[in-house]
Design an enzyme around this catalytic site. Structure first.
Site, PDB file in Angstrom:
ATOM      1  N   LYS A  13       0.825  -1.224   0.000  1.00  0.00           N
ATOM      2  CA  LYS A  13       0.000   0.000   0.000  1.00  0.00           C
ATOM      3  C   LYS A  13       0.852   1.265   0.000  1.00  0.00           C
ATOM      4  O   LYS A  13       0.633   2.168  -0.780  1.00  0.00           O
ATOM      5  CB  LYS A  13      -0.812   0.063   1.302  1.00  0.00           C
ATOM      6  CG  LYS A  13      -2.198  -0.364   1.220  1.00  0.00           C
ATOM      7  CD  LYS A  13      -2.874  -0.188   2.581  1.00  0.00           C
ATOM      8  CE  LYS A  13      -2.104  -0.812   3.671  1.00  0.00           C
ATOM      9  NZ  LYS A  13      -1.909  -0.317   4.934  1.00  0.00           N
ATOM     10  N   ARG A  85      -9.374   2.469   9.507  1.00  0.00           N
ATOM     11  CA  ARG A  85      -9.012   1.095   9.836  1.00  0.00           C
ATOM     12  C   ARG A  85     -10.051   0.440  10.720  1.00  0.00           C
ATOM     13  O   ARG A  85      -9.923  -0.728  11.044  1.00  0.00           O
ATOM     14  CB  ARG A  85      -7.700   1.111  10.588  1.00  0.00           C
ATOM     15  CG  ARG A  85      -6.534   0.452   9.855  1.00  0.00           C
ATOM     16  CD  ARG A  85      -5.353   0.709  10.711  1.00  0.00           C
ATOM     17  NE  ARG A  85      -4.190  -0.045  10.551  1.00  0.00           N
ATOM     18  CZ  ARG A  85      -3.072   0.387   9.965  1.00  0.00           C
ATOM     19  NH1 ARG A  85      -3.064   1.518   9.331  1.00  0.00           N
ATOM     20  NH2 ARG A  85      -1.991  -0.336   9.994  1.00  0.00           N
ATOM     21  N   ARG A 124      11.579  -6.235   5.013  1.00  0.00           N
ATOM     22  CA  ARG A 124      11.453  -4.802   4.746  1.00  0.00           C
ATOM     23  C   ARG A 124      12.458  -4.017   5.591  1.00  0.00           C
ATOM     24  O   ARG A 124      12.688  -4.323   6.751  1.00  0.00           O
ATOM     25  CB  ARG A 124      10.024  -4.363   5.097  1.00  0.00           C
ATOM     26  CG  ARG A 124       9.757  -2.913   4.847  1.00  0.00           C
ATOM     27  CD  ARG A 124       8.313  -2.681   4.539  1.00  0.00           C
ATOM     28  NE  ARG A 124       7.496  -2.630   5.738  1.00  0.00           N
ATOM     29  CZ  ARG A 124       6.189  -2.432   5.708  1.00  0.00           C
ATOM     30  NH1 ARG A 124       5.565  -2.316   4.559  1.00  0.00           N
ATOM     31  NH2 ARG A 124       5.508  -2.398   6.818  1.00  0.00           N
ATOM     32  N   ARG A 168      -0.367  -8.040  13.659  1.00  0.00           N
ATOM     33  CA  ARG A 168      -0.952  -6.954  12.861  1.00  0.00           C
ATOM     34  C   ARG A 168      -1.917  -7.507  11.813  1.00  0.00           C
ATOM     35  O   ARG A 168      -2.937  -6.905  11.503  1.00  0.00           O
ATOM     36  CB  ARG A 168       0.145  -6.134  12.179  1.00  0.00           C
ATOM     37  CG  ARG A 168       0.902  -5.268  13.172  1.00  0.00           C
ATOM     38  CD  ARG A 168       2.168  -4.716  12.573  1.00  0.00           C
ATOM     39  NE  ARG A 168       1.920  -3.763  11.505  1.00  0.00           N
ATOM     40  CZ  ARG A 168       2.807  -3.458  10.564  1.00  0.00           C
ATOM     41  NH1 ARG A 168       3.992  -4.024  10.548  1.00  0.00           N
ATOM     42  NH2 ARG A 168       2.509  -2.580   9.633  1.00  0.00           N
TER      43      ARG A 168
HETATM   44  P1  AMP Z   1       0.971   1.278   9.135  1.00  0.00           P
HETATM   45  O1  AMP Z   1       2.303   1.789   8.736  1.00  0.00           O
HETATM   46  O2  AMP Z   1      -0.166   1.895   8.356  1.00  0.00           O
HETATM   47  O3  AMP Z   1       0.890  -0.220   9.162  1.00  0.00           O
HETATM   48  O4  AMP Z   1       0.729   1.775  10.651  1.00  0.00           O
HETATM   49  C1  AMP Z   1       1.621   1.432  11.702  1.00  0.00           C
HETATM   50  C2  AMP Z   1       0.897   1.442  13.043  1.00  0.00           C
HETATM   51  O5  AMP Z   1       0.339   2.732  13.310  1.00  0.00           O
HETATM   52  C3  AMP Z   1      -0.294   0.482  13.154  1.00  0.00           C
HETATM   53  O6  AMP Z   1       0.126  -0.838  13.474  1.00  0.00           O
HETATM   54  C4  AMP Z   1      -1.093   1.139  14.278  1.00  0.00           C
HETATM   55  O7  AMP Z   1      -0.514   0.894  15.546  1.00  0.00           O
HETATM   56  C5  AMP Z   1      -0.920   2.620  13.975  1.00  0.00           C
HETATM   57  N1  AMP Z   1      -1.972   3.139  13.059  1.00  0.00           N
HETATM   58  C6  AMP Z   1      -1.790   3.634  11.802  1.00  0.00           C
HETATM   59  N2  AMP Z   1      -2.957   4.012  11.252  1.00  0.00           N
HETATM   60  C7  AMP Z   1      -3.910   3.746  12.183  1.00  0.00           C
HETATM   61  C8  AMP Z   1      -5.330   3.892  12.216  1.00  0.00           C
HETATM   62  N3  AMP Z   1      -6.014   4.380  11.158  1.00  0.00           N
HETATM   63  N4  AMP Z   1      -5.991   3.509  13.345  1.00  0.00           N
HETATM   64  C9  AMP Z   1      -5.325   3.031  14.414  1.00  0.00           C
HETATM   65  N5  AMP Z   1      -3.994   2.841  14.447  1.00  0.00           N
HETATM   66  C10 AMP Z   1      -3.278   3.202  13.341  1.00  0.00           C
END
Ligand code: AMP
Length: 218
Positions: A13, A85, A124, A168
């Protein structure tokens, strides 16, 4: 164009959002990047969310909604990557956009299996300085473990380790898949097979977006 990108962690993404942002000149809003930056800078927000990010859990809807609201209501185009999310976030976004008389133009879902995700994410690496993302299997830096842009030594995010990746993925299945079903009721969702080569995914994505933007002009 106002776009939402969905997909499990590691589906590509962020990479595809970065490419789309450059190609179509659309600002890329990644809630994950905003939170990681806050953690790095040890801001009030960063200190609050640090442990949650390390465990791969979700930050509370209140915090995230406030972060995003100020941005999207004033913008005419954006790519939301990592938001919404949860159903609560999706409902909040709908209301905020409705108030601002705006609408999402396209929703893109990049789909990849759990095993492929684990394989990818554990390989990664990111640049701690500029945030550029690499993969030791598919998107290697030109020089071993160094960022192509600024030469900084690449690192592995804590939440990219295998146990956290699986956590995750479970969080994604439980909280975010229902969000996709929520949108499916009144929006068209374009699904792309994200296990293909990065370049092929980008090609398919750009074709979809060119179609979506020409629909927009008609
Ligand atoms: P990502 O890089 O998008 O996978 O985000 C990394 C981490 O940030 C996630 O595992 C969550 O802990 C937090 N996070 C990012 N976006 C959200 C969201 N929309 N709602 C809640 N937690 C978020």
């Amino acid at each position: 164009m106002k776009l939402i990108f969905f997909g499990p962690p590691g589906a590509g993404k962020g990479t595809q959002a970065q490419k789309t942002s450059e190609e179509f000149n659309i600002p890329h809003i990644s809630t994950g990047d905003i939170l990681r930056e806050a953690v790095k800078n040890e801001t009030e927000l960063g200190l609050k969310v640090k442990d949650i990010l390390e465990r791969g859990e979700l930050v509370s809807d209140d915090i995230i909604n406030k972060l995003v609201e100020n941005k999207v209501v004033d913008m005419d185009s954006f790519i939301l990557d990592g938001y919404p999310r949860t159903i609560e976030q999706a409902k909040f976004l709908d209301q905020a956009l409705e108030k601002a008389n705006k609408e999402i133009d396209a929703i893109i879902m990049i789909d990849v299996s759990e095993e492929e995700i684990v394989n990818r994410i554990t390989n990664r690496r990111v640049c701690p300085e500029c945030g550029k993302v690499y993969n030791l299997l598919t998107l290697k830096p030109k020089e071993d473990m160094k960022c192509d842009l600024d030469g900084a030594k690449l690192i592995q995010r804590d939440d990219d380790k295998e146990d956290t990746v699986r956590d995750r993925y479970r969080v994604y299945k439980k909280n975010t898949e229902p969000v996709i079903e929520y949108y499916r009721k009144n929006k068209k969702i374009f699904t792309i097979n994200g296990s293909k080569d990065i370049k092929d995914v980008t090609k398919e994505l750009f074709n979809i977006l060119r179609g979506a933007s020409s629909d927009d002009n008609n």
